[in-house]
Design an enzyme around this catalytic site. Structure first.
Site, PDB file in Angstrom:
ATOM      1  N   GLN A  85      14.666 -17.664  -9.696  1.00 53.23           N
ATOM      2  CA  GLN A  85      15.184 -18.708 -10.576  1.00 53.23           C
ATOM      3  C   GLN A  85      14.876 -20.062  -9.967  1.00 53.23           C
ATOM      4  O   GLN A  85      15.058 -20.263  -8.764  1.00 53.23           O
ATOM      5  CB  GLN A  85      16.696 -18.540 -10.749  1.00 53.23           C
ATOM      6  CG  GLN A  85      17.336 -19.529 -11.715  1.00 53.23           C
ATOM      7  CD  GLN A  85      18.818 -19.236 -11.933  1.00 53.23           C
ATOM      8  OE1 GLN A  85      19.253 -18.104 -11.768  1.00 53.23           O
ATOM      9  NE2 GLN A  85      19.583 -20.246 -12.288  1.00 53.23           N
ATOM     10  N   GLU A 127      20.667 -12.567 -17.918  1.00 55.89           N
ATOM     11  CA  GLU A 127      21.237 -11.339 -17.364  1.00 55.89           C
ATOM     12  C   GLU A 127      22.587 -11.058 -18.009  1.00 55.89           C
ATOM     13  O   GLU A 127      23.339 -11.972 -18.305  1.00 55.89           O
ATOM     14  CB  GLU A 127      21.411 -11.470 -15.847  1.00 55.89           C
ATOM     15  CG  GLU A 127      21.962 -10.201 -15.225  1.00 55.89           C
ATOM     16  CD  GLU A 127      21.905 -10.208 -13.713  1.00 55.89           C
ATOM     17  OE1 GLU A 127      21.914  -9.124 -13.127  1.00 55.89           O
ATOM     18  OE2 GLU A 127      21.859 -11.294 -13.123  1.00 55.89           O
ATOM     19  N   LYS A 157      17.379 -21.804  -7.627  1.00 56.80           N
ATOM     20  CA  LYS A 157      17.825 -21.095  -6.416  1.00 56.80           C
ATOM     21  C   LYS A 157      16.952 -19.871  -6.158  1.00 56.80           C
ATOM     22  O   LYS A 157      17.436 -18.752  -6.111  1.00 56.80           O
ATOM     23  CB  LYS A 157      19.297 -20.704  -6.525  1.00 56.80           C
ATOM     24  CG  LYS A 157      19.681 -19.962  -7.808  1.00 56.80           C
ATOM     25  CD  LYS A 157      21.160 -19.567  -7.774  1.00 56.80           C
ATOM     26  CE  LYS A 157      21.562 -18.859  -9.053  1.00 56.80           C
ATOM     27  NZ  LYS A 157      22.973 -18.465  -9.050  1.00 56.80           N
ATOM     28  N   CYS A 205       0.807  -1.213   0.000  1.00 57.63           N
ATOM     29  CA  CYS A 205       0.000   0.000   0.000  1.00 57.63           C
ATOM     30  C   CYS A 205       0.839   1.262   0.000  1.00 57.63           C
ATOM     31  O   CYS A 205       2.070   1.220   0.004  1.00 57.63           O
ATOM     32  CB  CYS A 205      -0.862   0.020   1.254  1.00 57.63           C
ATOM     33  SG  CYS A 205       0.120   0.105   2.758  1.00 57.63           S
ATOM     34  N   ARG A 262      -0.299   3.554  -5.833  1.00 61.70           N
ATOM     35  CA  ARG A 262       0.219   2.498  -4.962  1.00 61.70           C
ATOM     36  C   ARG A 262      -0.868   1.492  -4.593  1.00 61.70           C
ATOM     37  O   ARG A 262      -0.590   0.513  -3.915  1.00 61.70           O
ATOM     38  CB  ARG A 262       0.808   3.105  -3.688  1.00 61.70           C
ATOM     39  CG  ARG A 262       2.147   3.788  -3.913  1.00 61.70           C
ATOM     40  CD  ARG A 262       2.752   4.284  -2.619  1.00 61.70           C
ATOM     41  NE  ARG A 262       4.106   4.773  -2.844  1.00 61.70           N
ATOM     42  CZ  ARG A 262       5.203   4.040  -2.704  1.00 61.70           C
ATOM     43  NH1 ARG A 262       5.107   2.783  -2.351  1.00 61.70           N
ATOM     44  NH2 ARG A 262       6.398   4.557  -2.933  1.00 61.70           N
ATOM     45  N   ASN A 290       2.188  -0.910   5.720  1.00 59.35           N
ATOM     46  CA  ASN A 290       2.654  -1.104   4.343  1.00 59.35           C
ATOM     47  C   ASN A 290       3.798  -2.098   4.392  1.00 59.35           C
ATOM     48  O   ASN A 290       4.864  -1.804   4.922  1.00 59.35           O
ATOM     49  CB  ASN A 290       3.129   0.224   3.744  1.00 59.35           C
ATOM     50  CG  ASN A 290       3.761   0.048   2.372  1.00 59.35           C
ATOM     51  OD1 ASN A 290       3.653  -1.016   1.765  1.00 59.35           O
ATOM     52  ND2 ASN A 290       4.414   1.076   1.883  1.00 59.35           N
ATOM     53  N   GLN A 344      26.464 -14.656  -8.620  1.00 57.05           N
ATOM     54  CA  GLN A 344      27.790 -14.049  -8.647  1.00 57.05           C
ATOM     55  C   GLN A 344      28.551 -14.624  -9.827  1.00 57.05           C
ATOM     56  O   GLN A 344      28.679 -15.835  -9.960  1.00 57.05           O
ATOM     57  CB  GLN A 344      28.524 -14.350  -7.336  1.00 57.05           C
ATOM     58  CG  GLN A 344      29.877 -13.667  -7.241  1.00 57.05           C
ATOM     59  CD  GLN A 344      30.408 -13.664  -5.806  1.00 57.05           C
ATOM     60  OE1 GLN A 344      29.722 -13.236  -4.893  1.00 57.05           O
ATOM     61  NE2 GLN A 344      31.608 -14.154  -5.609  1.00 57.05           N
TER      62      GLN A 344
END
Length: 1556
Positions: free
Chosen positions: A1005, A939, A1008, A37, A67, A263, A1014
């Protein structure tokens, strides 16, 4: 020896598909609804209550509309409301019309009540309310019907609208204020227990009242006519706009609650509920009778939301004597450890330390705004995961909210603009007319009692003692026997325990989990294996256990928990542990400590499968009796009296033992009287520890795991490996410490993936889903745990225990069994990705010739072998239990849609260039583009050369444009159709985003979920570094969360950002299957996503902790069906396209996914296999032998794949889909999507473990046989009218873009103007790319900018703002300039005030930002190339930075430079406290000694002054020699030899790598 279960009789349809012992599908707050919110308060200290403040609160609420969310009708809001003081002037009119005297001040109680619409039910409810009120010795003055305008409601809200009235009551003399509120609280609690249906009390108080409903924020004042009445006055207002993941209107769930507007999301809710339920039996507080306290129970309820339950817990503390501020400090404490600022406030640390032993924190993202009518205040969670901005005027008017600029105050009157930092509070004392700041509030609460003295006297701490080095067993064979009996396999020792002991970290593996679910396996499995870890996605974020460990703790407390309601010295009488893993020495210290300790054995005499249930009942009875007798610590132990387990003995699995004792003690009202320690042989992996703690254990002594470490170290082979250097030489104490360190690091990771900071909050929180456990077993020992498919009984568990027992007795083999649960081995556990499967597929794709004119027989033969191999596999996945149930005759293949049509639904997984080699990555993209399907960039950005269409391919299939690839054709392109936006934002530039047809937000993912990634420096080649805007050899960290997505409304903002820059691209959101994903997906659909992808737990990975691969996430079948069902029920299914992925390998898999609701289908690992992967399972080592998953040049040269092989594979899949469609009698996939009526349970399946599975959750989907309209999706969702449209429509702007000229324009802004400038940036990037625009467009703004101001800004664009901005300024900025200065009339000192929000410059790949004021948390997080000057920042500044330069001319928060592997940062430290705020893991802090560094700093400050006129900057430049020595330079290792950091290094021209 190889042990298998005996096969039971084949399952029948009825025995599998239906089960009277119905599985538990999950708590309503988990599976039905989550929320987020916008929230805030306004208070006027000096003035009398007035109506203007109420009007401003309604306006502020309207400014939070973005929001919030709406129902499927796009009109009924998810909820909006305000809490104010009782409007006495308004109510006086009611008294006057009735000639009644109006009670004085706080002798008038008002209840805001939602009543049934049906008149007779309404009368019954009223009568009962009045009866209860009179029993509390109060007088009912009457009922006031609240005037409303129902015409403004949406259809769904109107259909569910309650009848709304106010009950007015008064009390006798001497009973007013707090005492009246207490009686009203008791009355409301009693009423709520009986009148739960169509009845709700919004508020019942003599000081506050709540007006709320399922409306949009701008409608609240139109619906409640009172709020527009000039007689409605108040001196404060709390306001709240809700975003729910559900669309079914529920009026009571709107906020504020009775005290609280929240919130965020409480991640630990089930544990908090369980522990509060345990406390209910022991409530005690002076001035309250036992009957009064019992009337309040149940205080919490699993059927209610996190906000509702937190409000209930808060109200209990407030009504029994605490202020709301102290209550919030107890329930949602700050991270008081490792907090430099608290060194001056030791009492505050003592306060939190005392309560840490009594009350587990309610953990999770939270901005709490609360009021009891005397105090109005706000507090932020320990991690600061929600925004909170405030401003104070010179006449003590204060406005706080989720965003700045929601109330229009004269700038000249504002004396302070600030923000709440993590764990901080601010409040207004309405009676004393004071504004209270953080430390003032906390000192006041902390100094009430001598908490520090109590802890010093009463608390015992168990130090981490050295480990016992003496072995438990005299010979290795005995160890093997005990290991076998307790369930160890060879892989558990060699791949889990040994790496933990030798390396001090959890083992890493790759390629995902391709083995059967535990309940489907024919191999024996531990009870732990039936539990899947849950994780945070979308509605709350995971956190980083490495870079943000300072806010985390594994500390646990042993002993009786004291009375929460009344602080006493004896409540501090506990034992504190640093972590839950205790060794034998520490366990003995606990036993001989100050608390009463009792041992209870979990061993029993083996006498068939029913003996376990008897033993379990005896254990529970013994535990209850022992606690009743005074035990404060109960040790559940499976250590045999004779040192070793014997042939006639067995043990209760420790997870079953602790869960059963935990829940039965709760039911007996005894749980808080004793802690549980598990002393067990069956616990060695991090998942095991997490399960035991999650189900109630406070500590674990893993004695056989420790013994296994000793035996490994003592083994001659180990010693020889150390001698010859193949193993690092360590001594035995180090090996044991390494093991402990590994377990603790693994626990931190498991906590963090759920977004939990403290193990104390995880304790008993049961954050798991059971897959394969029956309802009776779950209710007995794991009550409240979701178990959707049913499964094992206690007797079935006993059968598994006996199988392990049979491996050890009567005679043990010479070595442990290797079942191949991790690595494929012949005769071991079945793996879907096996060498046989790979070989048959390689032969098929190599033999197939497109347009082969019937000459592809050999290829089809090979594919048939491949298909049969998978079709005839053992039952591995839930879909394997199902078969087709055709409802019409088969049709000919010619009638079915074409291969070309089907393949357009296929996508490859988001595998990064970095995990994959360049050759493998581009080959997949080219293949998918040939098919008209979609590849995913993963990525890491993408080389612009891939956007070209090849026209230079020779007859050999080679191209000079892409010389490293083979098998090319003219017309090919390597452009990935799907561009991924992951948490690291590497390479995410405007041009990258404009080149995609789809933009995928990767939330998690499959292998994991809840973890980051990394890319080790050794994999970051010059080419990878160029794509990721980094330096070669620099480790690149992807954070666990997106730092601009901590909640559902944050995700909505990123979706908005992406639609803003590229309005032609669809936005997809990738989720991983887990219980509750349906309601998350509903929120994602409402957040305006175009596509939702559901990945299964069996998805592949380049590298992941082994425990995550094996134990996190759920099957995609459960995820897809849950999402499809919830979206259909919420009338949202037409808004999004649904995609499934995770282990899909055949056309049969595709059709199964389609029948369960999926419209598109993702292929990851199998696509890699098609291009040459041989499943060597060494991806995580960078040593792929066939060049698919490596960055080593010599290995990449071995890659032999060509696009045609991948094309062939997908043609095979599509042909198989066609044949199955023909068999079912349908012409297209569209005809069968969501048609689970075409599925049935297989009758020929033989399972070895249970016949009690029920697949109703897969099969019982909404009937869509007739209505197929929901398959018609809008191509791309729109953001609606935006300011950027007006900017782009300006002829001067168009002229500047088209002819690269100059234009300057001026606009006014408000906070609802979001992502300003970004659509302009997209338009330029589409035409010129990132760097080709040579014009200049300057946009001048005035006002309060909404979120994402200047996101993805480009070279040639200058945005200049007078005013302030909210979160995410300069997100993804690629070039140009952003300048932000205070309003010209501002009278405050800019350097002391906040001007921009959190997470600014996130993932910036260029450009310059100058802000004449302070920033919030995580400034320049994951900055790649951007430069910035600001005048102060919050916590985590420069986190994960890989490049760029940041200058901070003021104070910063803690954890500076965490995970910063590149770039430079300069900090002005006038106080001298910066060193203690730095995260020293990577960076070095040094004074500026290099002339180039001084030159860089001075030039940036000079530019800052030129752009902003900063007084602070001017003072620094005017007194440069004085200030220079106060600057620190933060230097990561990659920059230590740069000329700016090292004066001994000469400046040389930097090499720039361009695409090849």
């Amino acid at each position: 020896m190889s042990f298998q279960y005996p096969l039971l009789a084949p399952m029948t349809n009825s025995s599998v598909a239906t089960n009277s012992n119905q599985p538990f599908l999950g708590q309503p707050w988990l599976v039905e609804e989550r929320d987020a919110c916008g929230v805030g308060f306004i208070a006027n200290l000096r003035g009398k209550p007035d109506h203007t403040l109420v009007e401003q609160a309604l306006k502020a609420l309207g400014c939070m509309e973005h929001r919030g969310g709406c129902s499927a009708d796009n009109d009924s809001g998810d909820g909006a409301g305000v809490m104010t003081a009782i409007p006495r002037e308004l109510l006086a009119q009611w008294f006057n019309t009735r000639n009644l005297p109006m009670p004085d001040g706080d002798r008038l109680g008002v209840g805001m009540v939602f009543l049934p619409q049906e008149p007779s039910a309404r009368e019954v409810a009223r009568a009962y309310v009045e009866e209860v009120v009179r029993l509390e010795k109060l007088t009912v003055l009457g009922w006031r019907e609240v005037p409303v305008n129902s015409d403004v409601l949406g259809i769904q809200a109107k259909n569910n609208q309650p009848h709304i009235e106010q009950i007015l009551v008064t009390c006798p003399e001497g009973c007013a204020g707090d005492e009246l509120d207490r009686r009203l609280y008791i009355a409301r609690s009693i009423i709520g227990k009986k009148l739960a249906e169509d009845f709700y009390v919004c508020s019942f108080s003599c000081r506050t009242i709540v007006y709320k409903g399922m409306v949009r924020s701008i409608i609240l004042g139109e619906f409640y006519l009172d709020l527009k009445n000039p007689g409605y006055t108040s001196n404060f207002a709390v306001y709240h706009r809700r975003f729910s993941t559900n669309t079914m209107p529920k009026w009571p769930l709107a906020q504020p609650m009775r005290l609280l507007g929240h919130n965020g999301e409480i991640n630990t809710l089930l544990g908090n509920i369980n522990w509060m339920a345990a406390r209910e039996k022991e409530l005690e507080v002076s001035g309250w009778t036992k009957a009064e306290l019992e009337a309040l129970t149940p205080i919490v309820n699993q059927a209610n939301s996190d906000s509702y339950n937190l409000d209930s817990a808060l109200e209990l503390l407030v009504r029994t004597g605490r202020s709301p501020l102290e209550a919030a400090m107890i329930l949602v404490p700050e991270a008081y450890k490792n907090q430099p600022a608290l060194k001056d406030y030791p009492e505050i640390s003592d306060f939190h330390d005392y309560y840490s032993g009594l009350q587990e924190p309610w953990d999770g993202p939270a901005l709490l705004v609360f009021s009891d009518g005397k105090i109005v205040g706000a507090g932020l969670d320990r991690n600061g995961l929600r925004p909170a901005r405030y401003c104070i005027t010179k006449d003590d008017y204060i406005v706080l909210g989720s965003e700045a600029g929601v109330v229009d105050l004269p700038e000249v009157d504002i004396v302070e603009k600030g923000r709440l930092a993590p764990g901080q509070m601010i409040a207004v004392d309405l009676a004393e007319q004071k504004i209270l700041k953080n430390y003032q509030i906390k000192q006041q609460a902390a100094q009430k009692y001598p908490y520090g003295e109590w802890i010093k006297i009463q608390r015992q701490t168990v130090a981490s003692d050295s480990f016992a080095e003496k072995t438990l067993f005299n010979d290795a064979q005995t160890v093997l026997q005990q290991q076998a009996a307790f369930g160890y396999t060879a892989e558990d020792v060699e791949m889990v325990v040994v790496p933990m002991a030798s390396q001090g970290k959890e083992p890493t593996f790759c390629m995902g989990d391709d083995t059967p679910l535990a309940v489907l396996s024919h191999k024996p499995r531990l009870l732990y294996d039936y539990f899947k870890q849950r994780f945070a996605q979308v509605t709350n974020p995971p956190i980083d256990p490495l870079r943000e460990n300072l806010v985390m703790s594994l500390a646990m407390f042993l002993g009786k928990r004291g009375n929460l309601l009344e602080p006493k010295a004896e409540s501090a009488r506990t034992i504190k542990l640093r972590s839950p893993l205790v060794n034998e020495v520490e366990l003995q210290a606990i036993k001989t400590g100050q608390l009463q300790v009792a041992e209870v054995s979990t061993l029993y005499d083996l006498d068939g499968v029913n003996s376990l249930e008897t033993a379990l009942d005896n254990l529970v009875k013994t535990a209850i009796a022992t606690v009743q007798a005074g035990a404060e610590i109960l040790v559940l132990t499976d250590r045999p009296n004779g040192a070793i387990l014997t042939e006639n003995q067995s043990f209760i699995p420790p997870l079953l033992a602790v869960g059963a004792v935990h829940h039965h003690l709760i039911r007996a009202g005894l749980r808080l009287k004793a802690s549980l320690i598990v002393d067990t042989a069956q616990c060695w992996s991090t998942h095991h520890f997490a399960c035991l703690v999650g189900y109630g254990a406070s500590a674990i002594c893993p004695y056989l795991a420790l013994e296994s470490v000793r035996q490994w170290w003592l083994d001659e082979k180990t010693q020889k490996l150390m001698e010859n250097g193949r193993l690092d030489r360590i001594d035995l104490p180090t090996a044991l410490k390494n093991y402990r360190q590994s377990v603790e690091a693994g626990l931190f990771k498991i906590l963090s993936k759920m977004g939990i900071s403290l193990l104390a909050s995880y304790h008993g929180a049961q954050i798991f889903e059971a897959i394969g456990l029956g309802a009776e077993l779950v209710e007995y020992a794991f009550a409240g745990t979701t178990s959707r498919v049913g499964g094992l009984t206690i007797a079935d568990v006993a059968g598994e225990v006996m199988v392990f027992h049979g491996m050890a007795f009567p005679e043990m083999a010479k070595k442990l069994e290797n079942f191949g649960f991790v690595n494929y081995r012949p005769g071991g556990e079945y793996h879907m990705n096996s060498p046989e499967m790979s070989k048959s597929l390689h032969k098929a794709v190599a033999a197939y010739k497109v347009g082969g004119n019937g000459n592809n027989g050999e290829a089809y033969d090979h594919y048939e072998l491949y298909r049969q191999y998978l079709k005839d596999r053992p039952v591995t996945a839930l879909r394997d239990l199902l078969d087709f149930n055709a409802d019409q005759p088969a049709i000919s293949l010619e009638e079915v849609e074409s291969v070309e049509s089907i393949v357009k639904r296929f996508c490859t997984g988001g595998m990064s260039l970095g995990a994959l080699s360049r050759e493998a990555h581009e080959t997949l993209a080219i293949a998918m583009n040939r098919l008209g399907a979609k590849s995913n960039s993963g990525e890491g950005g993408e080389d612009v050369v891939r956007y070209l269409t090849l026209d230079d391919v020779d007859s050999e299939g080679n191209s000079p444009t892409l010389p490293h690839l083979h098998g090319l054709q003219n017309g090919d392109t390597a452009n990935s159709a799907i561009k991924q936006i992951a948490s690291g934002r590497f390479g995410v530039t405007p041009e990258y985003l404009m080149s995609g047809k789809q933009l995928e937000i990767k939330m998690a993912q499959g292998a994991k979920p809840g973890e980051g990634g990394q890319l080790p420096g050794k994999k970051v080649s010059e080419y990878i570094a160029m794509l990721r805007r980094s330096k070669p050899g620099v480790t690149l960290i992807s954070p666990p969360p997106h730092h601009d997505i901590y909640s559902i409304e944050d995700l909505a903002q990123l979706i908005y950002d992406l639609h803003q820059i590229n309005p032609e691209a669809q936005v997809s959101v990738k989720l991983v299957a887990e219980i509750g994903i349906g309601t998350i997906a509903a929120g994602v659909a409402k957040a305006n996503a175009d596509i939702i992808q559901i990945s299964g737990h069996d998805g592949g990975t380049g590298a992941s902790p082994l425990s995550s691969i094996k134990h996190a996430g759920s099957p995609w079948e459960l995820g897809v069906t849950e999402v499809h069902r919830v979206l259909m029920e919420n009338q949202l299914r037409d808004r999004v396209l649904l995609r499934a992925d995770g282990g899909l390998k055949t056309g049969w898999d595709v059709v199964m996914a389609a029948l369960m609701g999926a419209e598109e289908y993702g292929f990851g690992s199998i696509a890699m296999i098609a291009e040459g992967c041989i499943m060597a399972r060494v991806c995580h080592t960078n040593n792929c032998p066939v060049g698919v998953a490596t960055q080593q040049e010599r290995l990449r040269q071995r890659f032999k794949g060509v696009p045609g092989q991948v094309v062939n594979f997908f043609y095979f899949i599509a042909e198989e889909v066609r044949s199955l469609l023909a068999h079912l009698g349908y012409r297209s996939l569209d005809d069968i999507i969501g048609r689970t009526d075409l599925l049935k349970v297989r009758s020929d399946v033989q399972l070895s473990k249970t016949q009690n599975l029920t697949l109703d959750c897969l099969l019982n989907l909404p009937d869509t046989k007739q209505n197929r309209q929901w398959l018609n999706h809008e191509p791309v969702h729109s953001n609606g009218p935006v300011l950027d449209d007006d900017i782009l429509a300006d002829p001067d702007i168009q002229e500047a873009i088209n002819h690269q000229t100059t234009a300057t324009k001026t606009y006014r802004l408000v906070n609802t103007d979001r992502t300003v400038g970004t659509r302009l940036s997209g338009a330029i990037a589409k035409k010129y790319g990132n760097n080709g625009f040579e014009g200049n467009i300057t946009l001048n703004f005035q006002g309060a900018a909404g979120q994402s101001f200047g996101a993805f800004n480009l070279d040639g664009m200058t945005l200049h703002l007078q005013g302030e901005a909210n979160d995410y300024v300069g997100k993804g900025m690629n070039g140009g300039e952003i300048v932000i200065v205070p309003h010209p009339q501002a009278s405050f000192a800019p350097e002391d005030n906040v001007i921009i929000g959190n997470t600014c410059l996130y993932g910036a790949t260029g450009g310059n930002l100058y802000a004449n004021g302070r920033a919030g948390e995580r400034f320049a997080v994951r900055n790649s190339v951007g430069k910035a000057v600001i005048e102060g920042a919050g916590d985590h500044c420069c986190e994960y930075m890989t490049g760029g330069v940041i200058v901070v001319l003021g104070p910063v928060g803690r954890n500076v430079g965490a995970g910063m592997t590149g770039g430079l940062a300069y900090f002005l430290d006038e106080v001298g406290d910066l060193p203690e705020k730095i995260n020293p893991e990577i960076i070095t802090l040094q004074r500026i000694t290099a002339s180039k560094g001084e030159e860089q700093l001075k030039s940036l400050i000079t530019a800052h002054v030129e752009h902003t006129g900063s007084p602070k900057g001017k003072a620094i430049l005017a007194n440069w020699s004085d200030y220079l020595g106060k600057f620190w330079q933060a230097v990561p290792p990659s920059e230590k030899d740069s000329p700016e950091a090292n004066g001994d290094v000469s400046l040389t021209g930097e090499k720039t790598l361009t695409s090849v």
